[in-house]
Design an enzyme around this catalytic site. Structure first.
Site, PDB file in Angstrom:
ATOM      1  N   HIS A 699       3.794  -2.320  13.540  1.00 42.95           N
ATOM      2  CA  HIS A 699       4.394  -2.290  12.199  1.00 42.95           C
ATOM      3  C   HIS A 699       5.154  -3.577  11.907  1.00 42.95           C
ATOM      4  CE1 HIS A 699       7.450  -1.399   9.173  1.00 42.95           C
ATOM      5  NE2 HIS A 699       6.618  -0.487   8.707  1.00 42.95           N
ATOM      6  N   ASP A 825       0.325   2.763   3.421  1.00 44.91           N
ATOM      7  CA  ASP A 825       1.137   3.085   4.579  1.00 44.91           C
ATOM      8  C   ASP A 825       0.288   2.952   5.837  1.00 44.91           C
ATOM      9  OD1 ASP A 825       4.020   4.316   4.732  1.00 44.91           O
ATOM     10  OD2 ASP A 825       2.882   5.184   6.385  1.00 44.91           O
TER      11      ASP A 825
END
Length: 923
Positions: A699, A825
């Site tokens: 991430h 996402d």
């Protein structure tokens, strides 16, 4: 061969002959450097405060100077300059050009207010000769403030007597010394005389200090030839012993209108010249358990242990996954973690993970609230305030930490990003350690607190301040001018001309030392006029290099005693008696003289501890709270809503990147993993480790790529930059896999977009949003999303609860593509061991198991509201709202889905959630 004496004479003659050449070289170099600096400033469009003065002076002296002067004087016909004794020659020249000091034009007014006896900032450019030039130009137009409103009458009388002894009486009853009190008298003219002042007196009276009328105590010893270190040690000890004696005596204090207030440490100031004197007196105070605070005019907070430690903290917080930086930060002296805790961090993986999570949380605070908020949180997370305040000197350390935090916050406003701030701070610390750091009032060490502490202050810093009791334990310290470590002498000649002497002649050295003594006299005057009630001076004969001689006459106080004559230690008492008996005005106060001689024992080593408890002001009773507030108000998020479901996501730093253990192909998400999972394809995205830590790592790299622009993947240096980040994060053993996987993720065309991330422009990573929530019913939200999303796939129910307050979140990526706006996402969940496991049906099952349907709905609502707010009536959701894309990173190579699951926009769903939030009307 010539003798040594002949060689010395030859060398001195050669230097004298070369002096004009040296002046020419220095002058040429100075002009060349000035021209070069002017060129550089012009090229960069920069100029400083000194340039403002020079530009104005040049303009006033130029062809249009008369017109400029008229414009300025018309706008400011009257000018008042306070503290004029600190004026530089250029500043005075400007005022003279504008207002004509000597001309005294009645159409204008120039008021110059200052006390030349307090001209002590020559090192900052202040020039007393500018003041004296103005004094000469305004002869006959002088006004004096003849009354002292600060000090008691006895103390004013004592200071008057001390300087009048050197100046002489105006009535001629005492001629004083030939050069006057401040050594400016010449040929009968004295441009800087000492004028006796009167006293308004104090309504408050000091009692208990050897009689109510004592004002000036001169502590001395007849020990001949004390070394400088002995002098500091002896008088620091006697000074501290005198202070502790007063503080321990309950009868010492102040009387006013019949009320008595006991003497407190905060009423006492000790004035010193430098940090060596400060260190000596503070050691003596510590030995007697007296707390003190030191404040100088030069010490910088950047030149401290706390600054170096804070730099390590910044490195660690900016790179929370770098283990080496984290260990260095937690092992600093300022962090003060015990060895047992450091050992536990090294041996216990869970304890280490908690510390890393702490750094990650601090990093998030830095990014969202600034470095000041982050550092204050760090200080409290480490429990430093109570820990430091319980230690000797801990209050100083805590003050430095808070001061540095404010300094960094101020600097961050002009710097772009964390690394820029760290680089700037590292440069400041390095420059300070090298001895050439920047100055500025914002960096000068601050007082620890307003607590009742004895104040140790430099004389320069004390100017303009006042204290009830003042101690000068080193009243005769002096630094006579010599040739050692000198390459030239710079001085002001009798005609006011500045000169440079490269041959180090005796004449030049004498003039430089004369200027030094003149400034020392003014420093002593400033020091003696800080007290309201009482002064204590330490006077001794400090040994000179030559045996049998001392340096007392080189000091300002020694000059006031003997006018420059050498004074032996045995003569100090007689000289002081002569000074005390100069006049008999003390008879008006019942025979009590304001100057008291205090003989000291040169061998005394008494150490009396402070024997009084700190008396705190009584606490006022707490006011009763009668206000009302919503006790069920809270801040919630998708994680808090989905917590305690039957398949709740694992804990991770970011809500949007969650993982579960690997499962066999075909296993339903949420089921327990089988004992023998299916074979995992040998490609980077399937063989990469699984869990929350690898997920957070992925991430952070994708967030960095988004900030740089995903097109950075095509740059020639992309692999090396990403490799450096991977190495710092501690994943160097997976470097090639991580680079290959991330490159594939951003260059693969995603089906919902028909474009790759690298093709997108103007992406917004980590968009934060907050919704007001008026008793949001989680059950109703669950039923609404279950009916509208995932095509009826079974999923665990949300727990029954209400959220009243705010709903917040962070969307990994928001972007616009071909006129439509999307939220994306990242998910690194492992649905299987090969690409075939990432079908649309399998991803829907994974979405349902973790209730990502609710996450997608909330994030799409945030985007929907943002577009309505920004676009207004022009917003057309059916055409402009793209939807929410969930990108399963491990399915990027699936030929059909490429790991993408799309939640398409549903206005009925969005309006329904708005209604549940209590936002039927537009916010």
């Amino acid at each position: 061969a010539p003798s040594c004496f002949d060689a010395t004479e030859t060398l001195q003659a050669a230097l004298a002959a070369l002096e004009p050449v040296g002046h020419a070289i220095i002058g040429h170099a100075s002009a060349s450097i000035a021209r070069r600096m002017a060129q550089l400033k012009a090229q960069r469009g920069q100029f400083g405060f000194a340039d403002l003065l020079l530009r104005l002076k040049s303009a006033l002296e130029g062809p249009n100077g008369a017109a400029l002067r008229e414009r300025i004087v018309q706008q400011y016909p009257v000018a008042m300059v306070d503290e004029f004794q600190d004026t530089s020659p250029d500043q005075y020249a400007l005022f003279d050009l504008l207002y004509g000091v000597a001309a005294n034009d009645p159409a204008q007014g120039l008021f110059l207010i200052g006390d030349p006896k307090q001209s002590i900032y020559g090192f900052r450019g202040a020039d007393i000769h500018s003041y004296l030039a103005a004094r000469s130009a305004t002869a006959g137009r002088h006004y004096k403030l003849g009354t002292n409103y600060r000090s008691t009458a006895a103390l004013v009388d004592a200071v008057n007597q001390l300087f009048l002894h050197a100046e002489g009486h105006a009535d001629g009853s005492h001629a004083g010394f030939a050069s006057g009190a401040f050594r400016f008298r010449k040929d009968g003219e004295n441009p800087l005389p000492f004028d006796e002042v009167g006293a308004a007196g104090q309504s408050e009276t000091l009692v208990g200090v050897a009689g109510p009328y004592q004002a000036l105590a001169i502590a001395t010893t007849d020990h001949d030839g004390l070394a400088a270190e002995q002098y500091r040690s002896l008088f620091a000890s006697h000074c501290a012993e005198h202070i502790v004696g007063l503080l321990n005596d309950p009868g010492v204090g102040f009387e006013k209108d019949g009320a008595f207030k006991r003497l407190a440490p905060a009423d006492i100031a000790i004035l010193v010249r430098d940090r060596r004197e400060a260190a000596a007196v503070r050691r003596a105070l510590v030995a007697r358990r007296i707390k003190s605070v030191y404040l100088s005019d030069q010490d910088s907070v950047v030149d401290s242990v706390e600054a170096a430690d804070m730099l390590r903290w910044l490195h660690a917080v900016a790179n929370p996954l770098d283990g080496a930086l984290a260990r260095a930060a937690f092992a600093t002296r300022t962090a003060a973690l015990p060895l047992t805790e450091l050992a536990r961090m090294a041996a216990d993986e869970l304890a280490w993970e908690q510390r890393i999570e702490q750094l990650k949380a601090l990093h998030a605070i830095w990014q969202r609230q600034g470095v000041l908020a982050m550092l204050r949180r760090f200080i409290h997370d480490l429990g430093l305030p109570p820990l430091l305040l319980a230690q000797p000197g801990g209050e100083r350390k805590l003050t430095n930490l808070l001061h540095l935090a404010e300094l960094l916050q101020s600097a961050s406003r002009g710097l772009d990003g964390e690394q820029a701030l760290i680089r700037w701070f590292a440069e400041q610390v390095e420059a300070s350690l090298a001895g050439h750091g920047e100055g500025g009032d914002e960096r000068i060490l601050r007082l620890e607190s307003d607590a009742a502490l004895v104040k140790v202050v430099t004389v320069h810093k004390s100017k303009g301040l006042e204290y009830p009791l003042v101690y000068l334990p080193f009243a005769v310290s002096a630094r006579a001018t010599n040739r050692r470590s000198r390459s030239f002498f710079e001085y002001t000649a009798d005609n006011g001309e500045r000169r440079l002497d490269l041959s180090l002649t005796d004449e030049a050295m004498a003039l430089v030392d004369r200027a030094r003594l003149e400034e020392d006299l003014r420093l002593l005057y400033v020091a003696l006029t800080r007290a309201r009630h009482f002064l204590w001076l330490g006077v001794a004969a400090i040994a000179a290099r030559k045996a049998g001689e001392n340096r007392l006459h080189e000091s300002a106080f020694g000059y006031l005693l003997g006018g420059g004559e050498k004074i032996g230690a045995a003569q100090i008492g007689a000289r002081l008696d002569q000074l005390r008996q100069l006049r008999q005005s003390h008879a008006q106060r019942g025979g009590q003289h304001p100057i008291h001689l205090l003989p000291l024992d040169a061998a005394a080593d008494t150490v009396t501890p402070l024997a009084r408890a700190d008396v705190q002001a009584p606490l006022r009773p707490a006011a009763q709270f009668t206000g009302r507030f919503e006790r069920n108000w809270s801040v919630g998020s998708f994680t808090s809503l989905s917590r305690q479901t039957s398949a709740a996501p694992m804990r991770a730093q970011e809500e949007t990147l969650l993982e579960e253990p690997a499962q066999g192909d075909g296993a339903a998400p949420g089921d327990a993993p089988t004992a023998a999972p299916a074979r995992i394809d040998d490609v980077p995205w399937h063989r990469f480790p699984r869990g929350s830590v690898p997920g957070n790592f992925l991430h952070e790299q994708l967030e960095w790529m988004a900030q740089e622009g995903f097109h950075c993947v095509h740059a020639a240096n992309f692999d090396s930059r990403l490799a450096a980040r991977i190495e710092r994060a501690g994943w160097g053993n997976r470097q090639q896999d991580a680079i290959a996987w991330l490159r594939l993720v951003v260059t693969t065309s995603l089906p919902p977009l028909n474009a790759a991330l690298a093709d997108l422009q103007g992406v917004l990573p980590e968009m934060e949003f907050w919704f007001p929530s008026d008793h949001l019913d989680a059950g109703e939200l669950d039923r609404l999303c279950g009916a509208r999303l995932l095509g009826g796939v079974a999923r665990p129910q949300l727990p029954q609860r209400q959220l009243h307050g705010m709903l917040k979140g962070f969307a990994d990526l928001v972007f616009e593509h071909q006129g439509r706006y999307w939220v994306l996402d990242y998910k690194s969940n492992a649905l299987g061991g090969n690409d075939k496991a990432y079908t649309r049906a399998a991803m829907a099952q994974g979405m349902a198991a973790h209730r990502y349907d609710i996450q997608g709905a909330i994030y799409m609502l945030a985007l929907h509201r943002l577009l309505k707010s920004r676009l207004g009536a022009a917003y057309q959701p059916a055409r402009q709202l793209g939807g929410a894309v969930f990108l399963f990173l491990r399915g990027i190579a699936n030929p059909a889905t490429h790991g993408c699951y799309l939640i398409e926009p549903d206005l009925v769903l969005l309006d329904g959630i708005d209604a549940l939030l209590g936002m039927e009307t537009e916010a």
